[in-house]
Design an enzyme around this catalytic site. Structure first.
Site, mmCIF file in Angstrom:
data_model
loop_
_atom_site.group_PDB
_atom_site.id
_atom_site.type_symbol
_atom_site.label_atom_id
_atom_site.label_comp_id
_atom_site.label_asym_id
_atom_site.label_seq_id
_atom_site.Cartn_x
_atom_site.Cartn_y
_atom_site.Cartn_z
ATOM 1 N N HIS A 159 -3.082 21.426 0.206
ATOM 2 C CA HIS A 159 -3.265 22.835 1.050
ATOM 3 C C HIS A 159 -2.624 22.545 2.269
ATOM 4 O O HIS A 159 -1.929 23.597 2.944
ATOM 5 C CB HIS A 159 -4.510 23.126 1.091
ATOM 6 C CG HIS A 159 -5.203 23.646 -0.063
ATOM 7 N ND1 HIS A 159 -5.496 24.790 -0.650
ATOM 8 C CD2 HIS A 159 -5.609 22.533 -1.169
ATOM 9 C CE1 HIS A 159 -5.988 24.660 -1.922
ATOM 10 N NE2 HIS A 159 -5.978 23.572 -2.126
ATOM 11 N N ASP A 171 -5.912 30.584 3.323
ATOM 12 C CA ASP A 171 -5.632 29.841 2.318
ATOM 13 C C ASP A 171 -6.372 30.551 1.380
ATOM 14 O O ASP A 171 -7.534 31.198 1.492
ATOM 15 C CB ASP A 171 -6.189 28.769 2.300
ATOM 16 C CG ASP A 171 -5.780 27.540 1.379
ATOM 17 O OD1 ASP A 171 -5.932 28.089 0.078
ATOM 18 O OD2 ASP A 171 -5.313 26.609 1.689
HETATM 19 O O1 LIG Z 1 1.048 8.876 -2.999
HETATM 20 C C1 LIG Z 1 1.130 9.966 -2.830
HETATM 21 C C2 LIG Z 1 0.433 10.825 -3.614
HETATM 22 C C3 LIG Z 1 0.505 12.281 -3.091
HETATM 23 N N1 LIG Z 1 1.345 12.640 -2.072
HETATM 24 C C4 LIG Z 1 1.473 14.091 -1.817
HETATM 25 O O2 LIG Z 1 0.172 14.686 -1.917
HETATM 26 C C5 LIG Z 1 0.527 15.944 -2.406
HETATM 27 C C6 LIG Z 1 -0.774 16.106 -3.491
HETATM 28 O O3 LIG Z 1 -0.780 17.618 -3.728
HETATM 29 P P1 LIG Z 1 -0.990 18.134 -5.285
HETATM 30 O O4 LIG Z 1 -0.052 17.558 -6.249
HETATM 31 O O5 LIG Z 1 -1.143 19.475 -5.367
HETATM 32 O O6 LIG Z 1 -2.344 17.445 -5.529
HETATM 33 P P2 LIG Z 1 -3.756 17.484 -4.910
HETATM 34 O O7 LIG Z 1 -3.975 16.689 -3.878
HETATM 35 O O8 LIG Z 1 -4.808 17.114 -6.325
HETATM 36 O O9 LIG Z 1 -4.030 18.937 -4.610
HETATM 37 C C7 LIG Z 1 -5.125 19.767 -4.551
HETATM 38 O O10 LIG Z 1 -4.455 21.175 -4.229
HETATM 39 C C8 LIG Z 1 -3.368 21.782 -4.767
HETATM 40 C C9 LIG Z 1 -2.615 22.792 -4.317
HETATM 41 O O11 LIG Z 1 -3.725 23.864 -4.464
HETATM 42 C C10 LIG Z 1 -3.924 22.090 -6.447
HETATM 43 O O12 LIG Z 1 -2.847 22.129 -7.155
HETATM 44 C C11 LIG Z 1 -4.530 20.742 -6.866
HETATM 45 O O13 LIG Z 1 -4.977 21.083 -8.181
HETATM 46 C C12 LIG Z 1 -5.677 20.124 -6.006
HETATM 47 O O14 LIG Z 1 -6.183 18.998 -6.527
HETATM 48 C C13 LIG Z 1 1.940 16.130 -2.718
HETATM 49 O O15 LIG Z 1 2.437 17.196 -1.961
HETATM 50 C C14 LIG Z 1 2.534 14.658 -2.964
HETATM 51 O O16 LIG Z 1 3.689 14.704 -2.431
HETATM 52 C C15 LIG Z 1 1.878 11.533 -1.347
HETATM 53 O O17 LIG Z 1 2.641 11.870 -0.449
HETATM 54 N N2 LIG Z 1 1.806 10.595 -1.749
#
Ligand SMILES: O=c1ccn([C@@H]2O[C@H](COP(=O)(O)OP(=O)(O)O[C@H]3O[C@H](CO)[C@@H](O)[C@H](O)[C@H]3O)[C@@H](O)[C@H]2O)c(=O)[nH]1
Length: 488
Positions: free
Chosen positions: A21, A118
């Site tokens: 988010h 949000d």
């Molecule tokens: O080693 C890592 C792992 C992840 N990321 C970043 O972290 C973010 C992860 O976001 P996302 O893939 O959306 O997963 P979550 O962190 O699990 O996000 C939550 O928020 C999202 C947006 O609402 C939802 O789609 C998911 O289900 C919810 O778990 C991304 O931009 C990745 O690039 C990094 O930079 N490095």
């Protein structure tokens, strides 16, 4: 009466306290700063401390006139947990953060003209209504998962909700318009809508009376989700689709500032860049990237099934394992990566606690992505043209996974089976046996994504419309003649 100059609108942006988010709303904030709007970006205190510790966001945003960060207490939980944790967190925010947020809005100087909240933070909209400020809802999830959440009351009314452990999870759900032919019970939002009984407190519905807002912004693009967006527009005609946001911002900055290499880290964890050096030494498209985002947790047993499956596939992998993601049978965090994995077997794979994901996915050595289907990860993979193996964990991820595999044909579905044999087969299918079919579909979608954020593309035009509409609303609020001229 003589009119004074109309000031640029002051917009307050407030993300939910999670990596996915904060990422999306910071990107939106920067795009609006580029349009000359004044932005106040509100973060929960502990989230902001982590953001500042691990990134240069404060320096990056300091160049924007009228931009400021503000923090708010009310979200102390550091340790991600599944659905019940999310529910408790939101209840806590409602009690602790709402009154402080309201005071902040009322006392703001300059006065707040708009709030972009949000989509999951209901109390923000309640405050906006109480103080009479217009809002736009930003949804960080896909249109398909938004629409599924929205349709859950109809699924419940039609007695189609699956009761956990008692159902054929491949049964079709026919009450989500536009998805009748492929949405299965197992694709309903995990943790929230796959419940053990109908009055389960975890059952989560977005009511048909979505909190009052002027418009919705969704981080998606028309070419990807057009048919579902048409369904949503029947209920909400005013939707701005301006994604993929990360690529949109990058494209804009490149054109304005002629920056070739642009770093937009918004990480809440310390990024381990040694994996890029390791990737530099791997052959093209030979490595599978494995990451389950910032919230997923898994048992030690699941972790070991993945480990054996990956090693047995004989394909190299780069795996992100946050130490806090591994739990024991009682649900307690182990707080460490099992020794066998820590020692690493560098010739087989490379393990880090947190990676520069956008950069990793864009690296030429990456040939596939084993993902939890968080929406940011999914979009980042689409933009990079990397095919996916989907192991959705909870919330919107199940629907995303279904669209990735069944509708967009960009990858393979593990169908919830976390078993070393399945992992091994999926990896070999994706990286070798079925590679050809995915190379074409992922390249095509990546090109559509790129075009959508380029000058004249669907998302670029939509962003221009959003900016223009905010300006017009601002002029209208100031009773400007220019606004009336624009209308006539
Ligand atoms: O080693 C890592 C792992 C992840 N990321 C970043 O972290 C973010 C992860 O976001 P996302 O893939 O959306 O997963 P979550 O962190 O699990 O996000 C939550 O928020 C999202 C947006 O609402 C939802 O789609 C998911 O289900 C919810 O778990 C991304 O931009 C990745 O690039 C990094 O930079 N490095």
């Amino acid at each position: 009466m003589e009119q004074g100059p109309i000031l640029s609108p002051h917009i307050l942006i407030f993300p939910a306290p999670g990596q996915g988010h904060v990422n999306s709303l910071l990107k939106l904030a920067e795009l609006l700063c580029l349009a000359g709007f004044k932005i106040t970006f509100i973060n929960f205190q502990n989230i902001h401390e982590r953001l500042v510790r691990h990134t240069d966001v404060e320096a990056r945003f300091s160049k924007y006139y009228g931009f400021q960060f503000k923090t708010i207490p009310g979200c102390e939980a550091e340790d991600p947990r599944p659905a019940d944790w999310v529910r408790k967190l939101f209840q806590e925010m409602e009690v602790k953060s709402k009154p402080i947020f309201k005071k902040m809005v009322i006392e703001s100087n300059p006065a707040v003209n708009y709030i972009i909240g949000d989509g999951v933070m209901g109390f923000v909209y309640d405050v906006a209504v109480e103080v009479g400020i217009p809002t736009i809802q930003m949804h960080c999830i896909s249109a398909c998962s938004f629409w599924t959440f929205f349709s859950i009351p109809d699924v419940v009314a039609a007695h189609q909700l699956p009761i956990k452990g008692k159902e054929d999870m491949d049964r079709l759900i026919t009450e989500v318009p536009g998805m009748e032919r492929f949405l299965r019970c197992r694709d309903l939002p995990g943790g929230f809508c796959q419940v053990s009984h109908i009055s389960d407190p975890n059952l989560f519905v977005i009511t048909k009376e979505i909190r009052q807002s002027q418009a919705l912004i969704i981080n998606t693009f028309e070419e990807l989700e057009g048919p579902i967006l048409s369904q949503i527009r029947i209920r909400y005609p005013k939707i701005y689709t301006i994604g993929p946001l990360h690529n949109h911002l990058k494209t804009k900055l490149r054109s304005i500032e002629k920056q070739e290499s642009y770093s937009s880290s918004t990480s809440l964890w310390e990024v381990d860049r040694t994996c890029i050096t390791w990737l530099d030494n791997q052959p093209s498209q030979s490595v599978l990237y494995v990451s389950f985002g910032s919230i997923t947790i898994m048992t030690r047993q699941q972790l070991m099934e993945f480990w054996h499956g990956l090693v047995n596939s004989k394909k190299k992998f780069l795996w992100v394992i946050r130490p806090e993601c591994v739990i024991n049978q009682d649900g307690d965090n182990l707080g460490e990566i099992p020794e066998q994995l820590q020692e690493g077997e560098k010739e087989k794979g490379y393990i880090v606690k947190w990676a520069p994901q956008e950069e990793v996915l864009a690296h030429k050595a990456i040939g596939g992505f084993l993902t939890h289907c968080g929406w940011n990860s999914t979009l980042e993979s689409i933009v990079a043209g990397v095919p996916m193996i989907c192991w959705p964990y909870f919330a919107d991820q199940q629907v995303n996974g279904r669209f990735v595999t069944e509708v967009w044909k960009l990858g393979l579905d593990m169908n919830d089976v976390c078993d070393r044999g399945v992992v091994e087969k999926m990896v070999n299918d994706l990286m070798v046996d079925k590679r050809e079919e995915f190379v074409k579909s992922t390249a095509r979608m990546a090109e559509l994504a790129r075009k959508s954020v380029s000058e004249g593309g669907s998302s670029s035009s939509c962003l221009n419309r959003l900016i223009e509409d905010i300006r017009l609303m601002n002029m209208k609020a100031h009773g400007s003649d220019t606004y009336k001229d624009n209308l006539s």
